[in-house]
Design a protein around this motif. Structure first.
Motif, PDB file in Angstrom:
ATOM      1  N   GLY A 138     110.614 -55.057  76.113  1.00  0.00           N
ATOM      2  CA  GLY A 138     110.167 -53.948  77.049  1.00  0.00           C
ATOM      3  C   GLY A 138     109.322 -54.367  78.255  1.00  0.00           C
ATOM      4  N   ALA A 139     108.190 -53.537  78.680  1.00  0.00           N
ATOM      5  CA  ALA A 139     107.284 -53.835  79.580  1.00  0.00           C
ATOM      6  C   ALA A 139     106.061 -54.246  78.964  1.00  0.00           C
ATOM      7  CB  ALA A 139     107.208 -52.536  80.457  1.00  0.00           C
ATOM      8  N   THR A 140     105.893 -54.692  77.977  1.00  0.00           N
ATOM      9  CA  THR A 140     104.789 -54.968  77.376  1.00  0.00           C
ATOM     10  C   THR A 140     104.961 -56.332  76.324  1.00  0.00           C
ATOM     11  OG1 THR A 140     103.928 -52.849  77.211  1.00  0.00           O
ATOM     12  CG2 THR A 140     102.482 -54.742  76.013  1.00  0.00           C
ATOM     13  N   MET A 141     104.276 -57.390  76.505  1.00  0.00           N
ATOM     14  CA  MET A 141     104.483 -58.627  75.806  1.00  0.00           C
ATOM     15  C   MET A 141     104.106 -58.416  74.578  1.00  0.00           C
ATOM     16  SD  MET A 141     105.559 -61.826  76.224  1.00  0.00           S
ATOM     17  CE  MET A 141     105.646 -63.202  75.150  1.00  0.00           C
ATOM     18  N   PRO A 142     104.791 -58.608  73.484  1.00  0.00           N
ATOM     19  CA  PRO A 142     104.360 -58.204  72.160  1.00  0.00           C
ATOM     20  C   PRO A 142     103.817 -59.796  71.399  1.00  0.00           C
ATOM     21  CG  PRO A 142     106.770 -59.011  72.080  1.00  0.00           C
ATOM     22  CD  PRO A 142     106.474 -59.005  73.666  1.00  0.00           C
ATOM     23  N   ASP A 143     103.081 -59.571  70.290  1.00  0.00           N
ATOM     24  CA  ASP A 143     102.640 -60.842  69.865  1.00  0.00           C
ATOM     25  C   ASP A 143     103.668 -61.546  68.833  1.00  0.00           C
ATOM     26  OD1 ASP A 143     101.220 -62.773  68.382  1.00  0.00           O
ATOM     27  OD2 ASP A 143      99.732 -61.285  67.209  1.00  0.00           O
ATOM     28  N   LEU A 144     104.034 -62.536  69.383  1.00  0.00           N
ATOM     29  CA  LEU A 144     105.307 -63.147  68.752  1.00  0.00           C
ATOM     30  C   LEU A 144     104.758 -64.464  67.981  1.00  0.00           C
ATOM     31  CD1 LEU A 144     107.733 -63.029  71.668  1.00  0.00           C
ATOM     32  CD2 LEU A 144     107.743 -61.828  69.692  1.00  0.00           C
ATOM     33  N   THR A 145     103.475 -64.738  67.584  1.00  0.00           N
ATOM     34  CA  THR A 145     102.729 -65.941  67.161  1.00  0.00           C
ATOM     35  C   THR A 145     103.536 -65.783  65.391  1.00  0.00           C
ATOM     36  OG1 THR A 145     100.871 -64.695  66.576  1.00  0.00           O
ATOM     37  CG2 THR A 145     100.777 -66.382  68.350  1.00  0.00           C
ATOM     38  N   GLY A 146     103.996 -66.984  65.181  1.00  0.00           N
ATOM     39  CA  GLY A 146     104.323 -67.053  63.882  1.00  0.00           C
ATOM     40  C   GLY A 146     105.729 -66.807  63.492  1.00  0.00           C
ATOM     41  N   THR A 147     106.620 -66.339  64.508  1.00  0.00           N
ATOM     42  CA  THR A 147     107.912 -66.012  64.431  1.00  0.00           C
ATOM     43  C   THR A 147     108.679 -67.162  65.080  1.00  0.00           C
ATOM     44  OG1 THR A 147     108.054 -65.288  66.729  1.00  0.00           O
ATOM     45  CG2 THR A 147     107.812 -63.635  65.149  1.00  0.00           C
ATOM     46  N   SER A 148     109.900 -67.533  64.597  1.00  0.00           N
ATOM     47  CA  SER A 148     110.548 -68.695  65.186  1.00  0.00           C
ATOM     48  C   SER A 148     110.901 -68.375  66.658  1.00  0.00           C
ATOM     49  CB  SER A 148     112.083 -68.842  64.591  1.00  0.00           C
ATOM     50  OG  SER A 148     112.887 -67.739  65.004  1.00  0.00           O
ATOM     51  N   VAL A 149     110.929 -69.766  67.343  1.00  0.00           N
ATOM     52  CA  VAL A 149     111.158 -69.570  68.754  1.00  0.00           C
ATOM     53  C   VAL A 149     112.659 -69.028  69.166  1.00  0.00           C
ATOM     54  CG1 VAL A 149     111.454 -71.115  70.804  1.00  0.00           C
ATOM     55  CG2 VAL A 149     109.893 -71.835  69.205  1.00  0.00           C
ATOM     56  N   CYS A 156     102.886 -70.685  68.062  1.00  0.00           N
ATOM     57  CA  CYS A 156     101.557 -70.860  67.843  1.00  0.00           C
ATOM     58  C   CYS A 156     100.860 -70.244  68.740  1.00  0.00           C
ATOM     59  CB  CYS A 156     101.176 -72.407  67.832  1.00  0.00           C
ATOM     60  SG  CYS A 156     101.868 -73.274  66.339  1.00  0.00           S
ATOM     61  N   SER A 157     101.193 -70.252  70.090  1.00  0.00           N
ATOM     62  CA  SER A 157     100.397 -69.733  71.285  1.00  0.00           C
ATOM     63  C   SER A 157     101.762 -69.167  72.406  1.00  0.00           C
ATOM     64  CB  SER A 157      99.358 -70.503  71.949  1.00  0.00           C
ATOM     65  OG  SER A 157     100.072 -71.694  72.297  1.00  0.00           O
ATOM     66  N   GLN A 158     101.386 -68.450  73.154  1.00  0.00           N
ATOM     67  CA  GLN A 158     102.023 -67.701  74.074  1.00  0.00           C
ATOM     68  C   GLN A 158     101.534 -67.260  75.330  1.00  0.00           C
ATOM     69  OE1 GLN A 158     102.870 -64.207  71.116  1.00  0.00           O
ATOM     70  NE2 GLN A 158     102.822 -63.093  73.272  1.00  0.00           N
ATOM     71  N   SER A 159     102.261 -67.424  76.334  1.00  0.00           N
ATOM     72  CA  SER A 159     101.759 -66.870  77.739  1.00  0.00           C
ATOM     73  C   SER A 159     102.816 -66.089  78.434  1.00  0.00           C
ATOM     74  CB  SER A 159     101.199 -68.110  78.763  1.00  0.00           C
ATOM     75  OG  SER A 159     100.766 -67.759  79.746  1.00  0.00           O
ATOM     76  N   PRO A 160     102.595 -64.941  78.894  1.00  0.00           N
ATOM     77  CA  PRO A 160     101.368 -64.167  78.864  1.00  0.00           C
ATOM     78  C   PRO A 160     100.909 -63.691  77.429  1.00  0.00           C
ATOM     79  CG  PRO A 160     103.078 -63.113  80.181  1.00  0.00           C
ATOM     80  CD  PRO A 160     103.741 -64.253  79.302  1.00  0.00           C
ATOM     81  N   ALA A 161      99.678 -63.406  77.071  1.00  0.00           N
ATOM     82  CA  ALA A 161      99.144 -62.987  76.056  1.00  0.00           C
ATOM     83  C   ALA A 161      99.647 -61.654  75.640  1.00  0.00           C
ATOM     84  CB  ALA A 161      97.553 -62.840  76.218  1.00  0.00           C
ATOM     85  N   PRO A 162      99.383 -61.343  74.215  1.00  0.00           N
ATOM     86  CA  PRO A 162     100.186 -60.197  73.688  1.00  0.00           C
ATOM     87  C   PRO A 162      99.209 -58.891  74.428  1.00  0.00           C
ATOM     88  CG  PRO A 162      99.398 -61.608  71.835  1.00  0.00           C
ATOM     89  CD  PRO A 162      99.200 -62.323  73.061  1.00  0.00           C
ATOM     90  N   GLY A 163     100.252 -58.094  74.728  1.00  0.00           N
ATOM     91  CA  GLY A 163      99.789 -56.795  75.254  1.00  0.00           C
ATOM     92  C   GLY A 163      99.761 -56.854  76.843  1.00  0.00           C
ATOM     93  N   SER A 164     100.083 -57.909  77.367  1.00  0.00           N
ATOM     94  CA  SER A 164     100.037 -58.043  78.869  1.00  0.00           C
ATOM     95  C   SER A 164     101.349 -57.359  79.545  1.00  0.00           C
ATOM     96  CB  SER A 164     100.085 -59.433  79.304  1.00  0.00           C
ATOM     97  OG  SER A 164      99.013 -60.414  78.991  1.00  0.00           O
ATOM     98  N   GLY A 165     101.274 -57.017  80.652  1.00  0.00           N
ATOM     99  CA  GLY A 165     102.462 -56.370  81.044  1.00  0.00           C
ATOM    100  C   GLY A 165     103.651 -57.524  81.522  1.00  0.00           C
ATOM    101  N   LEU A 166     105.004 -57.004  81.413  1.00  0.00           N
ATOM    102  CA  LEU A 166     105.886 -58.132  81.520  1.00  0.00           C
ATOM    103  C   LEU A 166     106.645 -57.291  82.808  1.00  0.00           C
ATOM    104  CD1 LEU A 166     107.669 -59.036  78.067  1.00  0.00           C
ATOM    105  CD2 LEU A 166     106.408 -60.329  79.799  1.00  0.00           C
TER     106      LEU A 166
END
Length: 201
Positions: free
Chosen positions: A129-140, A174-184
């Motif tokens: 949606g419009a907010t970046m979720p926390d995807l750490t630990g999930t498969s690419v 392991c890490s993502q950008s944008p960070a979790p909770g950031s607007g998309l």
């Protein structure tokens, strides 16, 4: 002679009326009511538990019982395809065992034969949606499915070995950008990942 022809015509008219009244194709029954149609019955059969069976054996068994609409998914939530069914085993199933319509779909949650079944069947991640979720630990692979097809995505090896990420279901974020909770709002998304079984740096 005229009387005989008139009597014959009258008799034919009476016979035609009687035939129409008795013919269900005419749209009504003899008393003028519409015929009552009997609804077709949906066939059912007892669906057993397939947990612990090989995926191929479970599919063969289900088909022998009359269930021909079969599906399967990765119970670990990594989005791996079950290319060789004999290499997978069943952990979960939908619907649960019991009397079920044979026209329904039976979906098997499976893992590789050498893997342990998880405590719960993994559900696919929701769309970002419009907010970046926390995807750490999930498969690419599954992380990619949460984003729109128009999103520019890069995935790099987080170990520093510069390995190519070819089979995305074998790599975890392991890490993502944008960070979790950031607007998309259409910006590119970047992941750092390692193979499952490896520790994130």
């Amino acid at each position: 002679m005229q009387i005989a022809r008139t009597a014959a015509a009258l008799a034919l008219a009476v016979l035609a009326t009687a035939a129409t009244a008795c013919d269900p194709a005419g749209g009504t029954t003899g008393d003028g009511r519409a015929p009552v149609s009997t609804p077709a019955r949906t066939a059912s059969a007892d669906l057993p538990s397939f947990a612990g069976m090989g995926l191929q054996a479970a599919q063969d068994k289900a088909q022998s019982l009359g269930f021909y609409r079969l599906d399967s998914h990765d119970a670990l939530g990594r989005g791996r395809d079950q290319i060789w069914d004999r290499d997978w085993k069943v952990c979960f199933q939908r619907p649960a065992p019991g009397s079920r319509p044979t026209t329904g779909t039976v979906d098997f949650g499976a893992v590789k034969r050498e893997e342990s079944c998880p405590a719960r069947d993994a559900s696919p991640p929701a769309s970002a949606g419009a907010t970046m979720p926390d995807l750490t630990g999930t498969s690419v692979k599954m992380a990619r499915t949460t984003l729109t097809t128009s999103t520019g995505i890069t995935a790099e090896d987080a170990s520093g070995q510069d390995r190519f990420i070819l089979v995305e279901s074998n790599w975890k974020v392991c890490s993502q950008s944008p960070a979790p909770g950031s607007g998309l709002a259409g910006q590119p998304v970047a992941f750092k990942a390692v193979k499952f079984g490896e520790a994130c740096p």
